[in-house]
Design a protein around this motif. Structure first.
Motif, PDB file in Angstrom:
ATOM      1  N   ALA A  88      41.076  27.627  39.871  1.00 33.22           N
ATOM      2  CA  ALA A  88      41.163  29.099  39.845  1.00 33.22           C
ATOM      3  C   ALA A  88      41.153  29.662  41.268  1.00 33.22           C
ATOM      4  N   PRO A  89      41.719  30.863  41.438  1.00 34.48           N
ATOM      5  CA  PRO A  89      41.626  31.498  42.763  1.00 34.48           C
ATOM      6  C   PRO A  89      40.192  31.912  43.063  1.00 34.48           C
ATOM      7  N   VAL A  90      39.691  31.441  44.176  1.00 32.59           N
ATOM      8  CA  VAL A  90      38.320  31.767  44.584  1.00 32.59           C
ATOM      9  C   VAL A  90      38.370  32.273  46.025  1.00 32.59           C
ATOM     10  N   GLY A  91      37.978  33.524  46.230  1.00 35.76           N
ATOM     11  CA  GLY A  91      38.020  34.114  47.564  1.00 35.76           C
ATOM     12  C   GLY A  91      37.045  33.428  48.508  1.00 35.76           C
ATOM     13  N   ALA A  92      37.447  33.354  49.766  1.00 36.44           N
ATOM     14  CA  ALA A  92      36.575  32.848  50.842  1.00 36.44           C
ATOM     15  C   ALA A  92      36.031  31.450  50.596  1.00 36.44           C
ATOM     16  N   LEU A 117      45.779  29.791  45.090  1.00 42.20           N
ATOM     17  CA  LEU A 117      45.184  30.375  46.306  1.00 42.20           C
ATOM     18  C   LEU A 117      44.899  31.858  46.079  1.00 42.20           C
ATOM     19  N   SER A 118      43.710  32.294  46.484  1.00 37.58           N
ATOM     20  CA  SER A 118      43.340  33.714  46.351  1.00 37.58           C
ATOM     21  C   SER A 118      43.953  34.538  47.484  1.00 37.58           C
ATOM     22  N   THR A 119      44.248  35.808  47.180  1.00 36.15           N
ATOM     23  CA  THR A 119      44.609  36.762  48.250  1.00 36.15           C
ATOM     24  C   THR A 119      43.531  36.753  49.333  1.00 36.15           C
ATOM     25  N   LEU A 140      47.553  37.361  43.451  1.00 38.00           N
ATOM     26  CA  LEU A 140      47.754  38.614  44.181  1.00 38.00           C
ATOM     27  C   LEU A 140      46.813  39.700  43.675  1.00 38.00           C
ATOM     28  N   TYR A 141      46.082  40.320  44.606  1.00 44.37           N
ATOM     29  CA  TYR A 141      45.394  41.572  44.298  1.00 44.37           C
ATOM     30  C   TYR A 141      46.323  42.686  44.743  1.00 44.37           C
ATOM     31  N   LEU A 142      46.680  43.560  43.795  1.00 44.52           N
ATOM     32  CA  LEU A 142      47.538  44.689  44.151  1.00 44.52           C
ATOM     33  C   LEU A 142      46.654  45.795  44.700  1.00 44.52           C
ATOM     34  N   ILE A 166      48.677  37.568  38.886  1.00 40.63           N
ATOM     35  CA  ILE A 166      48.241  38.916  39.286  1.00 40.63           C
ATOM     36  C   ILE A 166      46.902  39.183  38.606  1.00 40.63           C
ATOM     37  N   SER A 167      45.877  39.390  39.414  1.00 36.59           N
ATOM     38  CA  SER A 167      44.563  39.687  38.837  1.00 36.59           C
ATOM     39  C   SER A 167      44.457  41.185  38.601  1.00 36.59           C
ATOM     40  N   MET A 168      44.192  41.552  37.335  1.00 35.80           N
ATOM     41  CA  MET A 168      44.205  42.970  36.943  1.00 35.80           C
ATOM     42  C   MET A 168      42.815  43.431  36.508  1.00 35.80           C
ATOM     43  N   VAL A 262      49.215  37.034  34.183  1.00 32.68           N
ATOM     44  CA  VAL A 262      48.295  38.158  34.430  1.00 32.68           C
ATOM     45  C   VAL A 262      46.880  37.683  34.103  1.00 32.68           C
ATOM     46  N   LYS A 263      46.007  37.823  35.077  1.00 32.96           N
ATOM     47  CA  LYS A 263      44.635  37.286  34.951  1.00 32.96           C
ATOM     48  C   LYS A 263      43.622  38.416  34.727  1.00 32.96           C
ATOM     49  N   GLY A 264      42.675  38.126  33.826  1.00 35.70           N
ATOM     50  CA  GLY A 264      41.602  39.099  33.603  1.00 35.70           C
ATOM     51  C   GLY A 264      41.672  39.737  32.230  1.00 35.70           C
ATOM     52  N   VAL A 317      42.811  30.115  30.049  1.00 39.97           N
ATOM     53  CA  VAL A 317      41.475  30.727  29.935  1.00 39.97           C
ATOM     54  C   VAL A 317      40.557  30.169  31.009  1.00 39.97           C
ATOM     55  N   ASP A 318      39.611  30.996  31.466  1.00 44.35           N
ATOM     56  CA  ASP A 318      38.552  30.489  32.341  1.00 44.35           C
ATOM     57  C   ASP A 318      37.261  31.233  32.052  1.00 44.35           C
ATOM     58  N   SER A 319      36.266  30.987  32.855  1.00 44.83           N
ATOM     59  CA  SER A 319      34.939  31.620  32.823  1.00 44.83           C
ATOM     60  C   SER A 319      33.906  30.768  32.090  1.00 44.83           C
ATOM     61  N   GLY A 320      33.101  30.099  32.882  1.00 46.36           N
ATOM     62  CA  GLY A 320      31.969  29.340  32.346  1.00 46.36           C
ATOM     63  C   GLY A 320      32.195  27.848  32.172  1.00 46.36           C
ATOM     64  N   ILE A 321      33.397  27.365  32.447  1.00 44.83           N
ATOM     65  CA  ILE A 321      33.697  25.946  32.182  1.00 44.83           C
ATOM     66  C   ILE A 321      33.006  25.058  33.219  1.00 44.83           C
ATOM     67  N   ARG A 322      32.185  24.142  32.725  1.00 50.50           N
ATOM     68  CA  ARG A 322      31.438  23.254  33.621  1.00 50.50           C
ATOM     69  C   ARG A 322      31.580  21.786  33.239  1.00 50.50           C
ATOM     70  N   SER A 323      32.385  21.482  32.227  1.00 50.58           N
ATOM     71  CA  SER A 323      32.505  20.083  31.797  1.00 50.58           C
ATOM     72  C   SER A 323      33.818  19.878  31.054  1.00 50.58           C
ATOM     73  N   VAL A 340      39.250  26.350  36.329  1.00 48.16           N
ATOM     74  CA  VAL A 340      37.838  26.235  36.703  1.00 48.16           C
ATOM     75  C   VAL A 340      37.643  26.844  38.085  1.00 48.16           C
ATOM     76  N   GLY A 341      36.544  27.581  38.241  1.00 44.57           N
ATOM     77  CA  GLY A 341      36.212  28.185  39.537  1.00 44.57           C
ATOM     78  C   GLY A 341      35.054  27.431  40.171  1.00 44.57           C
ATOM     79  N   ARG A 342      33.833  27.826  39.768  1.00 43.93           N
ATOM     80  CA  ARG A 342      32.654  27.242  40.424  1.00 43.93           C
ATOM     81  C   ARG A 342      32.610  25.728  40.280  1.00 43.93           C
ATOM     82  N   ALA A 343      33.106  25.188  39.168  1.00 44.39           N
ATOM     83  CA  ALA A 343      33.016  23.730  38.954  1.00 44.39           C
ATOM     84  C   ALA A 343      33.641  22.967  40.118  1.00 44.39           C
TER      85      ALA A 343
HETATM   86  C1  LIG Z   1      33.018  33.081  44.536  1.00 44.97           C
HETATM   87  C2  LIG Z   1      34.154  33.499  43.649  1.00 44.97           C
HETATM   88  C3  LIG Z   1      35.222  34.204  44.184  1.00 44.97           C
HETATM   89  C4  LIG Z   1      36.295  34.569  43.370  1.00 44.97           C
HETATM   90  N1  LIG Z   1      37.371  35.181  43.920  1.00 44.97           N
HETATM   91  C5  LIG Z   1      38.431  35.486  43.150  1.00 44.97           C
HETATM   92  C6  LIG Z   1      39.600  36.027  43.736  1.00 44.97           C
HETATM   93  O1  LIG Z   1      39.691  36.194  44.942  1.00 44.97           O
HETATM   94  N2  LIG Z   1      40.615  36.357  42.899  1.00 44.97           N
HETATM   95  C7  LIG Z   1      40.551  36.162  41.527  1.00 44.97           C
HETATM   96  O2  LIG Z   1      41.488  36.479  40.816  1.00 44.97           O
HETATM   97  N3  LIG Z   1      39.460  35.616  40.969  1.00 44.97           N
HETATM   98  C8  LIG Z   1      38.409  35.264  41.745  1.00 44.97           C
HETATM   99  N4  LIG Z   1      37.317  34.672  41.182  1.00 44.97           N
HETATM  100  C9  LIG Z   1      37.312  34.404  39.734  1.00 44.97           C
HETATM  101  C10 LIG Z   1      37.907  33.015  39.443  1.00 44.97           C
HETATM  102  O3  LIG Z   1      39.280  33.007  39.658  1.00 44.97           O
HETATM  103  C11 LIG Z   1      37.647  32.581  37.998  1.00 44.97           C
HETATM  104  O4  LIG Z   1      38.098  33.587  37.134  1.00 44.97           O
HETATM  105  C12 LIG Z   1      36.173  32.300  37.729  1.00 44.97           C
HETATM  106  O5  LIG Z   1      35.598  31.600  38.805  1.00 44.97           O
HETATM  107  C13 LIG Z   1      36.040  31.470  36.468  1.00 44.97           C
HETATM  108  O6  LIG Z   1      34.694  31.293  36.138  1.00 44.97           O
HETATM  109  P1  LIG Z   1      33.849  29.985  36.531  1.00 44.97           P
HETATM  110  O7  LIG Z   1      33.493  30.129  37.975  1.00 44.97           O
HETATM  111  O8  LIG Z   1      32.675  30.079  35.648  1.00 44.97           O
HETATM  112  O9  LIG Z   1      34.725  28.781  36.289  1.00 44.97           O
HETATM  113  C14 LIG Z   1      36.257  34.270  41.986  1.00 44.97           C
HETATM  114  C15 LIG Z   1      35.185  33.551  41.457  1.00 44.97           C
HETATM  115  C16 LIG Z   1      34.151  33.146  42.268  1.00 44.97           C
HETATM  116  C17 LIG Z   1      33.031  32.336  41.668  1.00 44.97           C
END
Ligand SMILES: Cc1cc2nc3c(=O)[nH]c(=O)nc-3n(C[C@H](O)[C@H](O)[C@H](O)COP(=O)(O)O)c2cc1C
Length: 408
Positions: A88-92, A117-119, A140-142, A166-168, A262-264, A317-323, A340-343
């Motif tokens: 997943a896109p993760v900023g910084a 890659l995150s914006t 992309l963040y618009l 596109i994250s909305m 479209v994400k979100g 789909v995402d959010s909360g997946i750890r395994s 997956v983001g944090r994983a």
């Molecule tokens: C530290 C952090 C930064 C994030 N930055 C972005 C971002 O720049 N753009 C975006 O669309 N989503 C961002 N997300 C959300 C992730 O893309 C994803 O939806 C989310 O991490 C999924 O949940 P999970 O961490 O439980 O897997 C970010 C998530 C985290 C944890």
């Protein structure tokens, strides 16, 4: 089995799951940075619900099937992935590890899953393209300044980005208490406690010398007179666009020839509208619990959204997946794939690119073994009765008198 041990601070840790990577990440990162990755919006109700609801679903394995030949392969927006998982896109991410986005993108490429890659990354679009020499996705963040979006889209095209996400779900930024308390506002406030925090994590601090960039790589140069992190964060704060809507999907469809996700999305009607206005697919997401608090979990709402889209686009789909089991559950609820983001950020934070590879290997093995143990052989064709809501099952089975509820 791909168990591995890892030395950190004189301790030997046998890494068996994503939680082990989380422990290592927590030790290596300054608390401020760890908090940024970990915390959620406001009371973190959404953050907790994502996990609670994933755990509320239970597998009902079948034991009489031959599971010798198995496949986890999946098409994710045209990417032939080894398993139905994308990063997943993760900023910084560059705060987790020097040149973190390039490290993660290379690990994803070598494993055979998409990297997004995150914006708001530290490494730029061009850094990732040069570092990987392989297709990747760009999120992309618009913003209010439409020139920024246009320039980023052009750069993504030039870098052969394959899919635009596109994250909305960021009309405004949610408050995260942990970040506020640690000075990560706009602009960030670096006080004595942050400096001490960094100094007391020398492994992380020294490694950061190798970072090629110290600010948001995609924005620097695009934003007039904003060269440092404080300037850029202040600029950003005023740029989130409360008018985001279908007009923006239509705009993206005009300027982007490739796939658009479209994400979100959390509501079935929004899912329908995204597809009707030009998206090739949607990502059901509550931003990992970082945006709206008190929101529904993604696993709960997934089947309704799959029904609403009705095969007219992909539903990721995402959010909360750890395994891998979490991935299996999402797929059994009808998803075409997961992010997956944090994983993976835990793995990146713990040990850079090899940590991301470790996270992907563990997700793969868990998914493969638990799919086999459930009697399934193709991740794209899971039987609808593989999953039950455990609480409803208990209630409807009348305490073991038979019956049971399948939610699908
Ligand atoms: C530290 C952090 C930064 C994030 N930055 C972005 C971002 O720049 N753009 C975006 O669309 N989503 C961002 N997300 C959300 C992730 O893309 C994803 O939806 C989310 O991490 C999924 O949940 P999970 O961490 O439980 O897997 C970010 C998530 C985290 C944890």
């Amino acid at each position: 089995m791909r168990g591995a041990s890892w030395q950190q601070g004189g301790r030997n840790i046998v890494i068996t799951d994503i939680r082990d990577l989380q422990v290592l990440a927590k030790r290596r990162l300054p608390r401020t940075v760890y908090t940024y990755f970990e915390n959620g919006g406001y009371e973190e109700e959404t953050l907790r619900r994502n996990r609670a609801d994933l755990e509320a679903f239970a597998l009902m394995p079948r034991i009489l099937n031959d599971v010798t030949n198995r496949t986890l392969a999946a098409d994710l927006a045209g990417f032939e992935a080894r398993m139905p998982v994308a990063l997943a896109p993760v900023g910084a991410c560059g705060l987790a590890y020097p040149n973190g986005e390039v490290e993660a993108a290379k690990a994803a490429r070598d494993f055979g899953v998409p990297f997004c890659l995150s914006t708001l990354s530290i490494s730029s679009i061009e850094d990732v393209a040069k570092g990987t020499q392989a297709p990747f996705w760009f999120q992309l963040y618009l913003m209010k300044d439409k020139g920024v979006g246009e320039a980023l889209v052009q750069r993504a095209k030039d870098a052969d980005v394959s899919t635009l996400v596109i994250s909305m779900d960021l009309h405004v930024r949610s408050q995260r208490h942990g970040e506020q308390k640690r000075g990560l506002g706009a602009p960030p406030h670096i006080g004595f406690s942050n400096i001490w925090d960094g100094l007391s994590h020398p492994g992380w601090l020294l490694s950061m010398i190798h970072s090629r960039r110290r600010t948001f790589g995609n924005l620097v140069g695009l934003v007039k007179d904003a060269k440092s992190v404080p300037h850029l964060t202040e600029w950003l704060e005023g740029q989130f666009d409360p008018t985001l809507g279908v007009k923006d999907i239509e705009w993206a469809r005009l300027v982007w020839p490739g796939k658009i996700l479209v994400k979100g999305v959390l509501h079935p009607q929004d899912a329908k509208d995204c597809i009707a206005h030009g998206a090739d697919g949607i990502i059901v997401s509550n931003h990992g619990g970082r945006q709206v608090d008190g929101a529904i979990s993604t696993i709960s709402v997934l089947p309704e959204i799959v029904d609403a889209v009705n095969g007219r686009g992909q539903v990721l789909v995402d959010s909360g997946i750890r395994s891998g089991v979490d991935v299996l559950k999402m797929m059994a609820r009808g998803a075409d794939g997961c992010l997956v983001g944090r994983a993976y950020v835990y793995g990146l934070s713990a040990m850079g690119g090899p940590g991301v590879k470790k996270a992907l290997d563990m997700l793969y093995d868990e998914l493969d073994q638990n799919m086999a143990l459930s009697g399934a052989t193709d991740i794209r064709k899971l039987p609808p009765d593989l999953l039950v809501n455990h609480v409803e099952f208990l209630l409807q089975s009348g305490g073991g008198q038979g019956g049971g509820a399948s939610l699908r």
